[in-house]
Design an enzyme around this catalytic site. Structure first.
Site, mmCIF file in Angstrom:
data_model
loop_
_atom_site.group_PDB
_atom_site.id
_atom_site.type_symbol
_atom_site.label_atom_id
_atom_site.label_comp_id
_atom_site.label_asym_id
_atom_site.label_seq_id
_atom_site.Cartn_x
_atom_site.Cartn_y
_atom_site.Cartn_z
ATOM 1 C CE LYS A 45 -4.502 4.937 2.823
ATOM 2 N NZ LYS A 45 -3.873 4.763 4.015
ATOM 3 C CB CYS A 128 1.550 10.011 3.548
ATOM 4 S SG CYS A 128 1.836 8.521 3.649
HETATM 5 O O1 IRO Z 1 1.028 4.594 4.970
HETATM 6 C C1 IRO Z 1 -0.281 5.232 4.723
HETATM 7 O O2 IRO Z 1 -0.993 5.092 3.945
HETATM 8 C C2 IRO Z 1 -0.268 6.374 5.973
HETATM 9 C C3 IRO Z 1 -0.838 7.525 5.327
HETATM 10 I I1 IRO Z 1 -1.186 8.044 3.367
HETATM 11 C C4 IRO Z 1 -0.913 8.591 6.362
HETATM 12 O O3 IRO Z 1 -1.290 9.708 6.099
HETATM 13 N N1 IRO Z 1 -0.576 8.267 7.680
HETATM 14 C C5 IRO Z 1 -0.098 7.110 7.921
HETATM 15 O O4 IRO Z 1 0.112 6.899 9.182
HETATM 16 N N2 IRO Z 1 0.034 5.961 7.137
#
Ligand code: IRO
Length: 309
Positions: A45, A128
């Site tokens: 993650k 993100c």
């Molecule tokens: O909401 C999120 O944690 C997230 C991330 I960092 C991302 O890079 N892409 C996404 O769809 N969700």
């Protein structure tokens, strides 16, 4: 025998399939399960300096066309992942650490410590879409260049960039120039298509809580956008920077399309969350059947070979 192994920036992957960052890869248990699964790598993650609970729930919703999420970077914090990485490497497949940050100053701090833990590759997430009040760095070429130039000296393993989807050739070109100046070893595209909205017709509501229901779209419906971005960057760099294709993969035929467009490996997010770890074995079998039927012996043989009319 069909060869589904691949090499990215000199690192060999026993199989070209892996999880997309964010999908089943937050906790040590989840990362170890990826290690034991049919995945060709373990991708973490995206991590921040401090551990985070993420956004309020519901924050993920699957529907027939794909998924919408606004997870908000729930993760254990980079120190926990730095400790875990040497252990994860014992599964005999590459470990890719995904580095993010709430502000641009966080990226080099995290990268330095994570690099010292020696994952096989590091992916810098510039895309993100779900941090309330913060735009995606990847849509700002100047900030992207500054972040990449600050982070580059901290990283000795191959460094990649996770890009947001771009929707105009001018944006591919501008970002291509930035990436060309920053010493990038591989690319991964696309992150979710940010700030979509899904409506529950019955209840007349949004389906996720954060940001008034706005969130990143993934899954089947984003495949054409993903393929276009893979193809555009493959052509911009004449195939010289390896690309991980992510977005819209549900079946083996989707994987084959990504490879034709220029991907050296592929990642799955929505379908992994919906189907679980067995998805890797299914996709492997389906891609093998397609390659056999077409007379290809490896993914190298067809990578980038999409014909234009
Ligand atoms: O909401 C999120 O944690 C997230 C991330 I960092 C991302 O890079 N892409 C996404 O769809 N969700």
């Amino acid at each position: 025998m069909i060869d589904l192994s691949t090499t990215i920036a000199g690192v060999r992957f026993p199989s070209c399939f892996m999880n997309a960052s964010g999908a089943l890869c937050v906790t040590q248990d989840e990362l170890e399960a990826l290690g034991k699964s049919g995945a060709g790598a373990i991708v973490t993650k995206s991590m921040t300096v401090e551990p985070r609970q993420g956004n309020p729930v519901p924050r993920y919703h699957g529907f027939p066309g794909g998924s919408i999420n606004s997870m908000g970077l729930p993760n254990l914090g980079y120190r926990a992942y730095a400790e875990m990485i040497p252990h994860l490497k014992r599964f005999g497949k590459p470990v890719i650490a995904s580095v993010a940050g709430l502000g641009e100053e966080d990226f080099p701090i995290i990268a330095e410590v994570i690099n010292a833990a020696q994952p096989d590759l590091i992916e810098v997430n510039l895309s993100c879409p779900n941090i309330p009040g913060k735009p995606q760095i990847g849509y700002d070429p100047e900030t992207s260049e500054r972040v990449l130039k600050n982070v580059r000296p901290k990283i000795s393993v191959p460094m990649g960039v996770k890009l947001p989807p771009y929707f105009d050739p001018a944006h591919h070109e501008i970002m291509g120039k930035v990436l060309g100046r920053c010493g990038v070893d591989f690319l991964n595209m696309i992150n979710s298509v940010g700030n979509g909205l899904v409506v529950d017709l019955e209840r007349e509501t949004v389906v996720i809580k954060p940001k008034g229901g706005f969130g990143g779209l993934g899954g089947r419906l984003i495949k054409p956008v993903a393929l276009a971005n893979v193809r555009a960057f493959y052509k911009l760099f004449a195939g010289k920077i390896p690309i991980i294709g992510t977005g819209g993969i549900v079946e083996g035929s989707d994987v084959f399309e990504h490879i034709l467009c220029g991907a050296s490996a592929i990642q799955v997010g929505t379908v992994l969350v919906e189907e679980g770890l067995e998805v890797f074995d299914r996709l492997e079998a389906e891609l093998t059947a397609i390659l056999m039927g077409k007379g290809y012996r490896s993914i190298q043989e067809c990578r980038g070979r999409l014909q234009e009319l």
